[in-house]
Structure formats: structure tokens, C-alpha cells
Write an enzyme that holds these catalytic residues in place. Sequence first.
Site, PDB file in Angstrom:
ATOM      1  N   GLY A  50     -15.596  19.715 -16.941  1.00 12.78           N
ATOM      2  CA  GLY A  50     -16.346  18.487 -17.164  1.00 12.78           C
ATOM      3  C   GLY A  50     -17.519  18.795 -18.058  1.00 12.78           C
ATOM      4  CB  SER A  52     -21.841  22.917 -17.085  1.00 17.57           C
ATOM      5  OG  SER A  52     -22.418  23.088 -18.370  1.00 17.57           O
ATOM      6  CB  CYS A  82     -13.867  24.498 -18.446  1.00 19.12           C
ATOM      7  SG  CYS A  82     -14.434  24.220 -20.123  1.00 19.12           S
ATOM      8  NE  ARG A 141     -18.014  19.274 -25.872  1.00 19.84           N
ATOM      9  CZ  ARG A 141     -18.992  19.579 -26.742  1.00 19.84           C
ATOM     10  NH1 ARG A 141     -18.708  19.776 -28.005  1.00 19.84           N
ATOM     11  NH2 ARG A 141     -20.232  19.681 -26.345  1.00 19.84           N
ATOM     12  CG  HIS A 177      -9.490  22.704 -18.626  1.00 24.61           C
ATOM     13  ND1 HIS A 177     -10.303  22.122 -17.688  1.00 24.61           N
ATOM     14  CD2 HIS A 177     -10.229  22.803 -19.748  1.00 24.61           C
ATOM     15  CE1 HIS A 177     -11.481  21.867 -18.215  1.00 24.61           C
ATOM     16  NE2 HIS A 177     -11.473  22.269 -19.470  1.00 24.61           N
ATOM     17  CD  GLU A 179      -8.177  22.115 -14.724  1.00 24.40           C
ATOM     18  OE1 GLU A 179      -7.885  23.328 -14.701  1.00 24.40           O
ATOM     19  OE2 GLU A 179      -9.186  21.670 -15.286  1.00 24.40           O
TER      20      GLU A 179
HETATM   21  N1  GLN Z   1     -18.672  22.052 -22.734  1.00 21.69           N
HETATM   22  C1  GLN Z   1     -18.693  21.729 -21.325  1.00 21.69           C
HETATM   23  C2  GLN Z   1     -19.975  22.215 -20.661  1.00 21.69           C
HETATM   24  O1  GLN Z   1     -20.792  22.793 -21.263  1.00 21.69           O
HETATM   25  C3  GLN Z   1     -17.497  22.296 -20.616  1.00 21.69           C
HETATM   26  C4  GLN Z   1     -16.230  21.638 -21.110  1.00 21.69           C
HETATM   27  C5  GLN Z   1     -15.120  21.606 -20.098  1.00 21.69           C
HETATM   28  O2  GLN Z   1     -15.328  21.749 -18.896  1.00 21.69           O
HETATM   29  N2  GLN Z   1     -13.931  21.337 -20.575  1.00 21.69           N
HETATM   30  O3  GLN Z   1     -20.131  22.027 -19.500  1.00 21.69           O
END
Ligand code: GLN
Length: 197
Positions: A50, A52, A82, A141, A177, A179
Amino acid sequence: MSARPRIGVLALQGDFREHIASLTELGAEVVPLRRPEEIGTLHGVVIPGGESSVMDKLSRAFGVAVPLSAAIQGGLPTYGTCAGMIMLSSRIAAGIPGQQTLDVLDTTVRRNAFGSQNDSFETDIPMPALGDAPVHAVFIRAPVVEQHGPGVDVLGALPDGQVVAVQQGNVIASAFHPEVAGEDRFHRRFLELVRAA
Ligand code: GLN
């Protein structure tokens, strides 16, 4: 423990539904974790992907961050993907001002490490600890592990050496990921930790 381990998926923000589906498929009893009083009922915790910085703010606002960190430090098996990896890491690079973490994994993790050119990509990574077939890894990302302490085992790295999956005791973290990729071996490994705990 009853036959079905009870797993909490931190459900404040991010792709918690995909983790709930993966773990349910593997036979766990899965509950969304949103309140501190739920932590003591769990055999394991998953922190999803998500954003962070948002997850950090919400977990502190909901009073979940401090007891969750204490429970993980006390041995509660945990898997983060992630943004979840960032939440677990003791040190972050390129966090937003004031961004905090649960501080339970002896790593330095750089957020958004692949830049805007490489925002999202998929690749197959050999990870012998997970079995013979390479892991199909979806990066969105994603962070990388820039540095890790001696207690941290590397489970997977990109061909250029960038570390993207680690384990320290009962804590597993991946920058990608599983999942969303139909890859269940990380969740299986996590549930093995839960059963052994
Ligand atoms: N770039 C997001 C972050 O800094 C992480 C991205 C992801 O969880 N797919 O939290």
C-alpha cells in the site's frame, strides 16, 4: 493451537484483501486487524502493500502500532510485503518527514527504490529457500533492502545484487507482491513459522 491458525491482516490501508484471500485459500482463519485489542488473539500477522506513510499514520492513530511492534518483538510470526516491508524495517531511506515504522527488522529499506522509469515491473527470481522454481515477483513502486544486520537472512536478490526478500527469525519481508501473482510459497513459509511458534 486449534487446527486453523488465526491470522490478522493489517487492514487500515492497502491490498489487505488479496492477502486475506491467499491465506484463506491456504486454510487459515483470517481476520482484518484494525484495533489493538485484537492483537492478543492472533497467531500471526501480515502487513500488506500500500502506502507505508499512510499505513504508519493510521496505525499510530488507531493505537495499533505500539502493541503490534511489541507483539512482533515478542515473537509473533509476521510477513510484510512492499509497504509492509517498509513498516517492519528499523531504518528507512526516502521516508516522508516524520515517518515511523514498527522497528522490528534489522534492515535499512529505501522507499520507491526503482524510480519513476521502473515504477512497476515483473521478473522471475531464483530463491532456493522457497523451492526449485523461481519466484514470479511483481514490483509496484517497490523498496529495496539497502543494508541489513547479521541476524537477517537474504531470501532473494535481483541479478544486480539488490536484496528484495529477507527473513529475521519469525519476520519475513518481501519488496514485491506474491499475493497478486498467485505465488503462495511466502504465505506457506509464514504459516510454517506460525505452526512452529
Ligand atoms: N511506495 C510505497 C510506499 O512507500 C509502497 C508500494 C507498495 O506497497 N506497492 O509505501
